[in-house]
Motif scaffolding. Structure first.
Motif, mmCIF file in Angstrom:
data_model
loop_
_atom_site.group_PDB
_atom_site.id
_atom_site.type_symbol
_atom_site.label_atom_id
_atom_site.label_comp_id
_atom_site.label_asym_id
_atom_site.label_seq_id
_atom_site.Cartn_x
_atom_site.Cartn_y
_atom_site.Cartn_z
ATOM 1 N N VAL A 160 5.975 4.649 15.699
ATOM 2 C CA VAL A 160 6.892 5.419 16.414
ATOM 3 C C VAL A 160 6.645 5.450 17.985
ATOM 4 O O VAL A 160 7.904 4.905 18.762
ATOM 5 C CB VAL A 160 7.042 6.836 16.032
ATOM 6 C CG1 VAL A 160 7.984 7.556 16.978
ATOM 7 C CG2 VAL A 160 7.382 6.736 14.584
ATOM 8 N N VAL A 166 20.604 -0.463 25.277
ATOM 9 C CA VAL A 166 19.645 0.690 25.073
ATOM 10 C C VAL A 166 20.235 1.280 23.801
ATOM 11 O O VAL A 166 19.443 1.976 22.921
ATOM 12 C CB VAL A 166 19.977 1.678 26.336
ATOM 13 C CG1 VAL A 166 19.472 1.235 27.593
ATOM 14 C CG2 VAL A 166 21.259 2.210 26.335
ATOM 15 N N PHE A 197 10.548 1.365 29.696
ATOM 16 C CA PHE A 197 11.626 1.644 30.429
ATOM 17 C C PHE A 197 11.580 1.210 31.834
ATOM 18 O O PHE A 197 12.412 0.655 32.538
ATOM 19 C CB PHE A 197 11.698 3.251 30.602
ATOM 20 C CG PHE A 197 12.672 3.929 31.694
ATOM 21 C CD1 PHE A 197 13.952 3.902 31.514
ATOM 22 C CD2 PHE A 197 12.429 4.556 32.799
ATOM 23 C CE1 PHE A 197 15.104 4.233 32.182
ATOM 24 C CE2 PHE A 197 13.336 4.949 33.525
ATOM 25 C CZ PHE A 197 14.739 4.854 33.293
ATOM 26 N N ILE A 201 12.070 0.538 22.766
ATOM 27 C CA ILE A 201 13.434 0.709 23.033
ATOM 28 C C ILE A 201 13.473 1.355 24.414
ATOM 29 O O ILE A 201 14.796 1.167 25.057
ATOM 30 C CB ILE A 201 13.543 2.220 22.013
ATOM 31 C CG1 ILE A 201 13.692 1.897 20.584
ATOM 32 C CG2 ILE A 201 14.944 2.770 22.649
ATOM 33 C CD1 ILE A 201 13.824 2.995 19.918
ATOM 34 N N GLY A 202 12.561 1.580 25.267
ATOM 35 C CA GLY A 202 12.695 1.764 26.580
ATOM 36 C C GLY A 202 12.933 3.124 26.883
ATOM 37 O O GLY A 202 13.794 3.674 27.901
ATOM 38 N N LEU A 203 12.189 4.047 26.179
ATOM 39 C CA LEU A 203 12.109 5.536 26.279
ATOM 40 C C LEU A 203 11.329 5.451 27.728
ATOM 41 O O LEU A 203 10.349 5.335 27.952
ATOM 42 C CB LEU A 203 11.388 6.223 25.503
ATOM 43 C CG LEU A 203 11.520 7.589 25.485
ATOM 44 C CD1 LEU A 203 12.830 8.043 24.839
ATOM 45 C CD2 LEU A 203 10.309 8.377 24.642
ATOM 46 N N PRO A 204 12.088 6.355 28.755
ATOM 47 C CA PRO A 204 11.457 6.683 29.879
ATOM 48 C C PRO A 204 10.238 7.351 29.843
ATOM 49 O O PRO A 204 10.169 8.281 29.040
ATOM 50 C CB PRO A 204 12.454 7.240 30.876
ATOM 51 C CG PRO A 204 13.549 7.910 29.923
ATOM 52 C CD PRO A 204 13.554 6.737 28.746
ATOM 53 N N GLY A 205 9.200 6.968 30.676
ATOM 54 C CA GLY A 205 7.965 7.744 30.483
ATOM 55 C C GLY A 205 7.021 6.858 29.815
ATOM 56 O O GLY A 205 5.832 7.097 29.785
ATOM 57 N N THR A 220 12.504 1.739 11.554
ATOM 58 C CA THR A 220 11.499 2.753 11.574
ATOM 59 C C THR A 220 11.776 3.892 10.396
ATOM 60 O O THR A 220 10.868 4.164 9.558
ATOM 61 C CB THR A 220 11.273 3.449 12.768
ATOM 62 O OG1 THR A 220 11.375 2.837 13.846
ATOM 63 C CG2 THR A 220 10.082 4.555 12.794
ATOM 64 N N PHE A 230 9.280 3.466 20.279
ATOM 65 C CA PHE A 230 10.291 4.030 21.542
ATOM 66 C C PHE A 230 9.703 3.301 22.844
ATOM 67 O O PHE A 230 10.598 3.189 23.788
ATOM 68 C CB PHE A 230 9.815 5.545 21.624
ATOM 69 C CG PHE A 230 10.529 6.279 20.549
ATOM 70 C CD1 PHE A 230 11.938 6.485 21.051
ATOM 71 C CD2 PHE A 230 10.530 6.716 19.421
ATOM 72 C CE1 PHE A 230 12.813 7.120 20.302
ATOM 73 C CE2 PHE A 230 11.164 7.442 18.639
ATOM 74 C CZ PHE A 230 12.498 7.806 19.105
ATOM 75 N N LEU A 289 14.911 2.114 15.475
ATOM 76 C CA LEU A 289 14.991 3.225 14.828
ATOM 77 C C LEU A 289 15.383 3.123 13.204
ATOM 78 O O LEU A 289 14.677 3.687 12.500
ATOM 79 C CB LEU A 289 15.991 4.518 15.810
ATOM 80 C CG LEU A 289 15.607 4.823 16.613
ATOM 81 C CD1 LEU A 289 16.264 6.039 17.244
ATOM 82 C CD2 LEU A 289 14.108 5.316 16.670
ATOM 83 N N TRP A 290 16.377 2.310 13.059
ATOM 84 C CA TRP A 290 16.785 2.096 11.694
ATOM 85 C C TRP A 290 15.605 1.360 11.010
ATOM 86 O O TRP A 290 14.938 1.733 9.591
ATOM 87 C CB TRP A 290 17.852 1.227 11.458
ATOM 88 C CG TRP A 290 18.564 1.416 10.260
ATOM 89 C CD1 TRP A 290 18.673 2.200 9.361
ATOM 90 C CD2 TRP A 290 19.517 0.148 9.926
ATOM 91 N NE1 TRP A 290 19.499 1.663 8.307
ATOM 92 C CE2 TRP A 290 19.941 0.534 8.465
ATOM 93 C CE3 TRP A 290 19.815 -1.078 10.207
ATOM 94 C CZ2 TRP A 290 20.979 0.059 7.650
ATOM 95 C CZ3 TRP A 290 20.811 -1.714 9.489
ATOM 96 C CH2 TRP A 290 21.321 -1.280 8.493
ATOM 97 N N ALA A 326 17.619 0.944 20.257
ATOM 98 C CA ALA A 326 17.486 1.989 19.659
ATOM 99 C C ALA A 326 17.875 1.786 18.116
ATOM 100 O O ALA A 326 17.239 2.236 17.181
ATOM 101 C CB ALA A 326 18.238 3.307 20.117
ATOM 102 N N ALA A 327 19.070 1.259 17.877
ATOM 103 C CA ALA A 327 19.637 1.368 16.532
ATOM 104 C C ALA A 327 18.822 0.336 15.773
ATOM 105 O O ALA A 327 18.283 0.829 14.787
ATOM 106 C CB ALA A 327 21.066 0.624 16.420
#
Lengths: 98, 519, 499, 656
Positions: B390, B430, B405, B397-401, B441, B394, B438-439, B434-435
């Motif tokens: 996960v 973005v 990203f 996916i480019g989650l900031p932090g 995952t 993420f 996450l799908w 994610a789609a």
């Protein structure tokens, strides 16, 4: 000066030889046509030595020697193939293709 | 640290050692008994990593020029030499590949149980090739390394790959080989043109670059030849179809190396060679727009296709295509921000996708399937693996932090000035990224636990944690504190952009063109 | 050291390698007269003939080291580095082929040691051909070589394929000789000379006449046949397939090399004035040969046939170097021929060892899983394929780079591009061989296990493979030598032309 | 203390790490988790109070530079910095305060869950991200929190991941949020390329001078930001995820999906108020979207049976009010409602959680498998759960807008502001009308909820009824606190008409000044109009509540299985206007189909691979095959080819 006509004759002979190779299917006949081509060239050499001196005539001897050697080898090869296929028809040379 | 490194003459030998060490160890791997093979490979990898990490300090971040340059004659009458060096564009890739190496070896520790000697030998050869591509400053040398890489990769996929490996390996080699054929002609022709103009026939990168104006009249053809090679390698849409197959069929180590390093060779090639050599053509409106458009199409297209993949590795492979589109976009965005971002994406993609491939490899080792449908609800039996996946997802996916990203943000914001519409289109990724992740995952780690075969799957072992932990740490580190990396690449990126900008209208703040005063 | 070939001693000195080899061949022939029954005899003769090659090679080396040169214009045979290099190359190839044949013949049940004599005589022919500066010598060399090879092609008399190959080769070869000879005649007619340098001077000085043009055309046709350029190539696949494998190696490397070397000299010395006339022809031949050779190779199942088409493709590449008509081009001919010959000898060497007596020809699929059983053979073959493909790290790459540089050096881009396209096609048939050997599962384990590498062949192949790899990384000596000799060749030709 | 505001982030973060570690290694150490989880929050709350006291003393924003995040160039130099000002501190207090209560509540609620430690890890992490969002000094930093809370929301909604629907809901939430984030990202690009800064301070300082008022650019930026808000705060058209998000544990719904995260959109609009002020058109869109959302969500709430779904739609609806407020330029009203809503909606959710907890345990005790959240299975719970009942009643009255309670003041201020904006554009009047109608429905559905849950007799069977108990003190305790806040929360911004000093208005004044400068001042109605509006509001609340109780209790409530299929409008409402189905059919389904059939199978595999790649390989092979067919083995043919070649060569040399 017979240079022009001689050259023409030899060219025609050469062409006949080529045509023979192209048309005939019997290995021995084809080979004879090749010999005809060589001899046509010999005629050219002889004719040309009229202009350029001995060189051409020397060449003719070499060509004749070579042709003789070729004939020996060639006939042996044709014989070898005849032993396998009982034929000297070039059409029967179809094992190798693709 | 710098003082210590200077005292041991680090800058004089490091690059050569990095290049030579794997090759030197190769006969050992092949000749000693098979049980030593992986240990030798690991030793070499760790040594390379420790030695290579010195670059972090020894590299002078404020100097945009090439550093640690060596120029040893090789075929000097033809202007060919053993010329190596690094600058901000390549130093991070070198570091990334030396850091990845022990992980790759360790990641293969259990998974490779046949023909170990050959495997580790190829792994070592691959490493030399990869480093060579990034270090070479001689076009002849570069081309040799560039092509040489195919062989170890070919066998890695072909021998240790999964069911459809032969097709994938062949496709990989033929695509890449055919793609780079014309590059050889281009290189030779370039040398000739520059030689005619300057009187010095040399394959030296610096020489060719310094006289690149002589190439301008032929820029279009030469660029196309180079671009084709690099575009296939990146891969840029629509030259990408080899990648899903190669990634999918390769063993974990192959996939990781492919994702972490090999794909970056293409983008690096654009930054290092294709654009600087032929800037007038490469940066012309038409070419820029074409490349940026292809990049954006690739970003969205690959994301959409990734969404519907039934095979986990294939999904990640398409996600690679999508991510590398950002790199291309950033390169043609031609601002310091976007170029920095492109380099950042290259690094981040390596880390995230590498980690994804590692985890998928671990799953594959356990269950011998990559089909998403064969899994489900794994988070119950393998919570740590799920957590790692996960986080990695993420990051991808480019989650900031997290690391993903930073690069994407910089690419997008930097390129926005030049290609606003395209950047807006690219930004939709973005959602798509994610789609698909996450799908996937969800279908693998969440949902109902449907397949009883997965019951005994077991969580991560200590070794596997040791492989993933550094990567996850890197994701967080780069995500929150990318400064050290950005600072090391900045000077070179800036120099590059300054060069580039003389061929482009500078990307001005939008408002400068739009304001007509207060209404 | 300067000699006068006009004196008997001078003539012997000028022809020292040829003389030695011919003499040795005659001695061996005598030996064969009473030792020609057993396998041991055959082996003995082979080993003795190797000594002949060694001596000839030594003589060549000595001549090269002494810098033997002719007083004034070289008559009949060249005395320059290019010839010595050619001789060395051809002798090496011949020695290599002899080594490959050593056990192979016995295994195939061909117990006629005259084979080695024929190889030697063919080599003499090649050396004369490659070294000739006189059209008579050229013709004689060509015929000596050809006639010996006709026989060699049909040497495996018990196999119909071998006889068929010989006959095809012979008939078409003799036909082509006719063209070449007619060409010589016309050139002679146009210039009154047989000496290449003098011809060159003559042709450069006068407007091209019909006769001269026709002569050039006919000679090109003759050579195009010998190097198997499309569309004069049709004999090659059949003959290569039918001939005994070492002979195929000999034809693919030696005969082709000799013809290309002679053509390079001919174009450089005799026809430089007609460069604008023959360049388009070479261009067309190159493109057709590269593309068709490589394309048709894609469709082949049999290794030998595939290599035959690959040989055609490589002839196409070589035309690039000739087309360039520059020092770089001439040097590239040497380098490329060396790379190609070394690789071909190694590839055919491995192939010959895989063949079994009386078995059908080796298909690519027969090699499946070879790596698992005979790793070194598979590895060697892989390296050969990569070298033929021109993959970096092998000598094949160096030579291809060198070759491509030649036309680029004179500003031609399309030929290299087409060559690279052809090279791209060629991966389509080289790669499957590698794939079959290394990646496919073993289908015929039993068969693979029966493969025995004769020690001499093993040695020769290993040497070749190592050479491919070493020269792939460190080709400097070869490149330096080749470019140096290429310059010399021009220096010999130029003063007369400008006179 | 303000200098240590970063502790409020660090503490929950450490808590998350510790709990995460425990979740992995010692999942049974629930006692330790119970200590760490709420403990770090309480500590953070303490720090927050300290910080708030300091902030109260100054009108300037306090910037806390942590480190440089992205030092790219001089023009793009993003610091990881926090900004403590009067706006962020309000949110800081709400998040840590309400967050602490909900953490405490969770101890009781989640006690028996095997994922206890994991739960607290997520919850702590959420608080950390939420605080980054609130405290961030620039858009990118806030964006870390903005997406981070999305991540935690994703994880917590799918907390019980083994139920497919839960994981679906989590994914849906994140995706809907991401669509919004797309807007935020593009807005950031535009802001940076126009203003050259992404700091809030920088935006406040430069926007007015750079962007023309009402210009396209400002409008586009504002609308893009608002797109982000519609995702995060569940507004039309992206509201669909929030009702599904109820799949998570109920305290999560209270904290994330009611009190804090979903209000982030409102916060963002206020934070970037300058940009919105520059775009009146965007303001209108914000207002009308908010009003429409308030209205439609309320209508859906009328016909839901799941207790949490009712509250979810209620949340959507209330968020709509907040956007109506900020869209009308009544920033304070928006924040005011945000705060009061946090109190009473958290209370409602926790109360519902308490009910569900009780129902669940009762079901569990007798082995029944009825839906513990369906109100049709409840009824008469006030006897079993008196505290829960009383406190929820307070919240109900507050949300319904009964005078004196917190909701009354905040909602009334919003409606008044919208009405006042009506001078500018009739859009606001329409919005006001929708808001009034929504208020009526709010009172109705809340009354219905209370009636179905707590009044009448228990419908779930006598055996179950015997096992119903009030929640333990650790759960009711937070409820009591929230109840108190719901009661008196209105004091924060008591309007002048009842003698209040509009404290919040003044408190926020310095922060909102740059935005207010650009807006025409709101002329809130005074005198008769004001009294009329107030009276109307009271009337609506009373009517709504009465109707709700009367109509619900006036007829028997069927069990889920006996409920007749709804028809007509009822079907539309119960089916939530079939928006989900619409999205599925029109967007998701076709997109998946398109990706799979056209892009992947069609383009990737067929056009590129089959036609272009394999095609050219086949072509080459075909040509080769053709060539090898020509090689017939016939000497005649070979000689003819030779002759053709010879003719060509001769022609080239002689004919040329």
């Amino acid at each position: 000066m017979l240079l022009g006509p001689s050259l023409a004759v030899s060219a025609i002979l050469f062409a006949i030889g080529v045509a023979g190779v192209l048309i005939r299917r019997n290995a021995i006949v084809v080979f004879m046509c090749v010999e005809l081509m060589l001899n046509a060239v010999n005629l050219t050499f002889v004719a040309l030595s009229e202009v350029h001196g001995m060189g051409g005539q020397i060449m003719v001897f070499f060509v004749m020697t070579v042709a003789a050697a070729e004939a020996a080898v060639g006939l042996a090869i044709i014989l070898a193939i005849f032993r396998h296929t009982q034929s000297v028809d070039l059409k029967s040379l179809n094992l190798l293709k693709g | 640290m710098q003082a210590f490194l200077a005292s041991i003459g680090y800058e004089h030998w490091i690059l050569h050692v990095l290049l030579a060490l794997p090759m030197a160890a190769l006969p050992l791997v092949l000749l000693l008994p098979v049980r030593f093979a992986r240990w030798i490979a690991l030793t070499v990898a760790l040594t390379e990593m420790i030695l290579g990490l010195g670059l972090w300090w020894a590299f002078d971040a404020s100097n945009p020029a090439l550093q640690f340059v060596t120029d040893v004659p090789w075929l000097e009458q033809f202007g060919i030499g053993y010329r190596v060096g690094v600058d901000g564009l390549s130093v991070m890739m070198v570091l990334l590949s030396v850091v990845m190496m022990p992980l790759v070896v360790w990641g293969s520790w259990k998974g490779i149980d046949t023909k170990q000697r050959g495997f580790y030998a190829l792994l070592l050869a691959l490493k030399t090739g990869m480093l060579g591509v990034f270090l070479a400053l001689d076009m002849f040398l570069f081309y040799m390394f560039w092509e040489l890489l195919l062989i170890p990769m070919y066998f890695t996929i072909g021998i240790w790959g999964s069911s459809n490996r032969l097709y994938a390996a062949t496709k990989f080699v033929i695509y890449t080989f055919v793609g780079s054929l014309l590059m050889l002609v281009a290189i030779l022709w370039m040398v000739k043109i520059v030689g005619d103009a300057t009187g010095t026939y040399s394959f030296a990168y610096t020489h060719l670059l310094a006289n690149s104006q002589a190439l301008a009249p032929y820029g279009s053809w030469l660029f196309v030849a180079f671009a084709l090679a690099f575009a296939v390698k990146v891969p840029i849409f629509p030259f990408h179809t080899w990648l899903p197959d190669a990634h999918t069929e390769a063993p974990t180590a192959g996939s990781v190396d492919l994702a972490v390093i090999l794909l970056k060779m293409g983008t690096y090639g654009f930054l290092r060679f294709a654009i600087p050599f032929f800037p007038a053509f490469a940066l012309s409106d038409a070419v820029g727009l074409t490349m940026a458009t292809l990049a954006v199409v690739g970003i969205i297209y690959a994301a959409l296709v990734a969404m519907v993949q039934p095979d986990l590795k294939r999904l990640v492979a398409y996600s690679s295509v999508s991510h590398l589109g950002f790199v291309i976009l950033g390169i043609w965005g031609s601002t310091v921000e976007s170029v920095q971002g492109a380099i950042m994406v290259m690094i981040s993609h390596g880390i995230s996708t590498g980690a994804l491939f590692f985890i998928i490899g671990m799953l594959y080792e356990r269950r011998h399937t990559r089909k998403i449908a064969d899994y489900g609800g794994l988070a119950r039996v393998a919570p740590l693996m799920a957590t790692a996946f996960v986080i990695t997802a993420f990051s991808s996916i480019g989650l900031p932090g997290l690391n993903g990203f930073v690069g994407e943000f910089l690419v997008l914001i930097g390129s926005f000035g030049r290609y606003p519409i395209l950047v807006v289109c690219a930004t939709t990724a973005v959602v798509f990224s994610a789609a698909y992740l996450l799908w996937a995952t969800q279908r693998v780690f969440f949902n109902r636990f449907t397949n009883p075969k997965n019951e005994g799957i077991g969580d991560l072992s200590g070794r596997e944690i040791a492989v993933l932990a550094p990567l996850i740490a890197a994701m967080i580190w780069i995500g929150l504190y990318p400064g050290p990396i950005l600072r090391r690449t900045e000077a070179s990126a800036r120099q590059y952009v300054e060069m580039v900008e003389s061929y482009l209208p500078p990307a001005e703040p939008i408002i400068a063109n739009r304001t007509g005063g207060q209404p | 050291m300067t000699i006068d070939p006009g004196t008997p001693l001078g003539a012997v000195l000028a022809l020292l390698p040829e003389v030695i080899l011919t003499g040795w061949a005659l001695v061996v022939l005598l030996l064969v007269a009473w030792r020609h029954k057993s396998a041991g005899d055959s082996r003995l003769v082979g080993n003795i003939s190797l000594i002949g090659f060694a001596l000839a090679l030594a003589a060549t080396g000595w001549m090269a080291s002494q810098g033997v040169a002719a007083e004034g214009l070289p008559q009949m045979i060249a005395l320059d580095g290019f010839r010595f290099a050619s001789d060395a190359l051809l002798l090496t190839i011949a020695a290599g082929v002899t080594i490959l044949s050593l056990r192979w013949l016995e295994r195939q049940g061909i117990l006629a040691p005259e084979y080695y004599v024929l190889i030697m005589l063919a080599t003499v022919g090649m050396m004369l051909l490659a070294g000739a500066v006189d059209l008579i010598t050229l013709f004689l060399g060509l015929e000596v070589m050809s006639i010996s090879v006709y026989v060699l092609a049909g040497y495996d008399r018990t196999r119909r394929a071998s006889a068929e190959a010989a006959l095809k080769y012979f008939l078409i070869g003799a036909f082509a000789s006719g063209f070449l000879l007619y060409g010589i005649a016309l050139i002679y007619g146009a210039t009154g000379q047989f000496n290449m340098t003098l011809i060159g001077a003559q042709l450069a000085a006068t407007e091209p006449t019909l006769m001269a043009r026709a002569g050039v055309a006919l000679m090109l046709i003759g050579f195009a046949f010998k190097v198997a350029a499309v569309p004069f190539h049709a004999w090659a696949p059949d003959v290569y397939e039918g001939a005994p494998t070492p002979v195929t190696a000999f034809m693919a490397s030696g005969v082709k090399a000799a013809a290309f070397l002679a053509l390079a000299r001919l174009l450089a010395e005799a026809f430089p004035g007609y460069v604008e006339l023959w360049r388009p022809v070479l261009f067309g031949l190159a493109v057709a040969t590269m593309l068709i050779g490589n394309l048709v190779a894609l469709a082949q199942q049999s290794m030998k046939r595939m290599l035959a088409y690959s040989a055609i493709g490589h002839a196409g590449y070589l035309f690039l170097a000739l087309w360039a008509h520059s020092d770089a081009g001439t040097a590239a001919v040497l380098v490329y021929l060396l790379a190609y010959s070394v690789t071909t000898v190694a590839a055919f060497g491995i192939l010959a060892s895989i063949e079994r007596a009386g078995a059908r020809t080796v298909l690519i699929s027969d090699l499946e899983g070879l790596y698992a059983v005979r790793p070194f053979a598979a590895l060697g073959m892989t390296i050969c394929m990569l070298s033929l493909l021109g993959f970096p790290g092998t000598f094949g790459f160096i030579s291809k780079w060198y070759l491509l540089s030649a036309p680029l050096g004179v500003g031609e881009v399309w030929l290299p591009i087409i060559a690279m396209v052809a090279s791209g096609i060629s991966i389509g048939y080289y790669l499957p061989v590698i794939l079959a050997m290394t990646l496919k599962p073993t289908r015929t384990r039993q068969a693979h296990q029966t493969i025995r590498f004769p020690r001499p062949a093993k040695f020769a192949v290993a040497l070749c493979v190592i050479a491919i790899l070493v020269l792939g990384i460190w080709p400097r000596p070869v490149l330096d030598f080749a470019s140096h000799e290429a310059v010399r060749l021009r220096q010999v030709a130029t003063p007369i032309l400008t006179r | 203390m303000a200098r240590f505001a970063w502790l409020t982030i660090l503490l929950p973060l450490l808590g998350a790490l510790a709990n995460g570690f425990l979740a992995a290694r010692r999942p049974s150490a629930k006692r330790l988790v119970s200590l760490i989880g709420p403990g770090v929050l309480l500590a953070a709350f303490a720090v927050a109070i300290g910080a708030a006291i300091e902030v109260a003393g100054t009108e300037e924003a306090i910037r806390i530079q942590l480190w440089t995040w992205m030092p790219v160039t001089e023009r793009l130099h993003i610091d990881l910095a926090l900004q403590l000002d009067r706006l962020s501190v309000v949110l800081l207090l709400v998040v840590t305060g309400v967050g602490s209560l909900i953490h405490l509540f969770s101890i009781g609620y989640m006690r028996s869950d095997p994922g206890y430690a994991r739960y607290f890890a997520y919850l702590n992490l959420f608080v950390a991200f939420m605080l980054i969002l609130v405290l961030g000094a620039s858009l990118p930093v806030s964006f870390i929190g903005w997406e981070g809370v999305g991540l935690c929301s994703y994880l917590l909604i799918g907390f019980w991941f083994e139920v497919d629907a839960n994981s679906d809901a989590g994914k849906k939430a994140f995706l809907a949020n991401r669509i919004g984030d797309f807007g935020v990202l593009v807005a950031m690009f535009l802001i940076w390329w126009t203003l050259g800064t992404l700091d809030y301070a920088g935006i406040d300082a430069t926007a007015a001078a750079t962007l023309p008022l009402g210009g396209t650019l400002a409008t586009v930026i504002a609308l893009l930001l608002f797109l982000g808000c519609t995702g995060k705060s569940a507004q039309i058209p992206l509201f669909v995820w929030l009702p599904d998000a109820m799949a998570g544990p109920t305290p999560v719904s209270a904290l994330i999906h009611a009190a804090t995260m979903v209000t982030a959109g409102v916060f963002l609009v206020v934070r970037t108020g300058v940009l919105f002020s520059l775009a009146p058109f965007a303001m209108e869109i914000v207002a009308i979207t908010g009003a429409l959302t308030a209205f439609f969500a309320a209508t859906i709430g009328l016909r839901q049976y799941d207790i949490k779904k009712v509250l979810a739609y209620s949340t959507v609806s209330q968020l709509g009010y907040m956007f109506l407020a900020v869209g009308s330029g009544a920033w304070t009203a928006g924040i005011f409602h945000l705060v009061t809503h946090a109190f009473f909606k958290a209370l409602l959710f926790l109360g519902a959680g308490s009910v569900i907890h009780a129902m669940h345990h009762a079901h569990h005790a007798v082995g029944a498998h009825d839906d513990a959240q369906d109100m049709r299975n409840m009824g008469g719970l006030r006897t079993a759960m008196p505290w829960t009942f009383r406190l929820m009643m307070i919240a109900t009255l507050a949300i319904a807008g009964v005078p004196g309670l917190s909701g009354f003041f905040s909602k009334d201020e919003i409606l008044a502001s919208a009405f006042a904006r009506g001078d500018h554009s009739t859009v606001y009047l329409v919005a006001w009308g929708l808001g009034v109608a929504a208020a009526l429905m709010t009172a109705y559905y809340m009354a219905r909820l209370m009636a179905m849950t707590f009044y009448g007799t228990f419908r779930g069977g006598g055996e179950v009824e015997g096992h119903l108990h009030e929640a333990p003190a650790v759960m009711t305790g937070p409820l009591v606190v929230l109840g108190g806040l719901s009661l008196v929360g209105g004091l924060l911004n008591l309007p002048a008409v009842v003698g209040g000093g509009q404290w919040l208005e003044h408190w926020l004044e310095p922060v909102l000044a740059p935005a207010n400068l650009l807006l025409d001042p709101l002329h809130l109605p005074h005198g008769t109009t004001e009294y009329l509006l107030l009276g109307g509001a009271i009337l609506i609340a009373v009517v709504g509540l009465t109707l709700g109780f009367r109509m619900t209790l006036g007829r028997p409530i069927p069990l889920p299985a006996d409920t007749p299929a709804p028809r007509g409008l009822a079907r539309l409402l119960e089916g939530k206007y079939f928006v989900d189905e619409f999205y599925q059919r029109v967007i998701v389904g076709p997109l998946v189909w398109f990706s799979k059939t056209v892009l992947w199978r069609g383009f990737d595999q067929f056009v590129i691979d089959r036609i272009a790649v394999a095609g050219s390989a086949r072509l080459a092979q075909g040509l080769g095959w053709l060539g090898s067919r020509l090689q017939t083995g016939q000497v005649a043919l070979y000689v003819s080819l030779f002759a053709v070649g010879a003719v060509l060569v001769l022609r080239a040399l002689i004919g040329g």
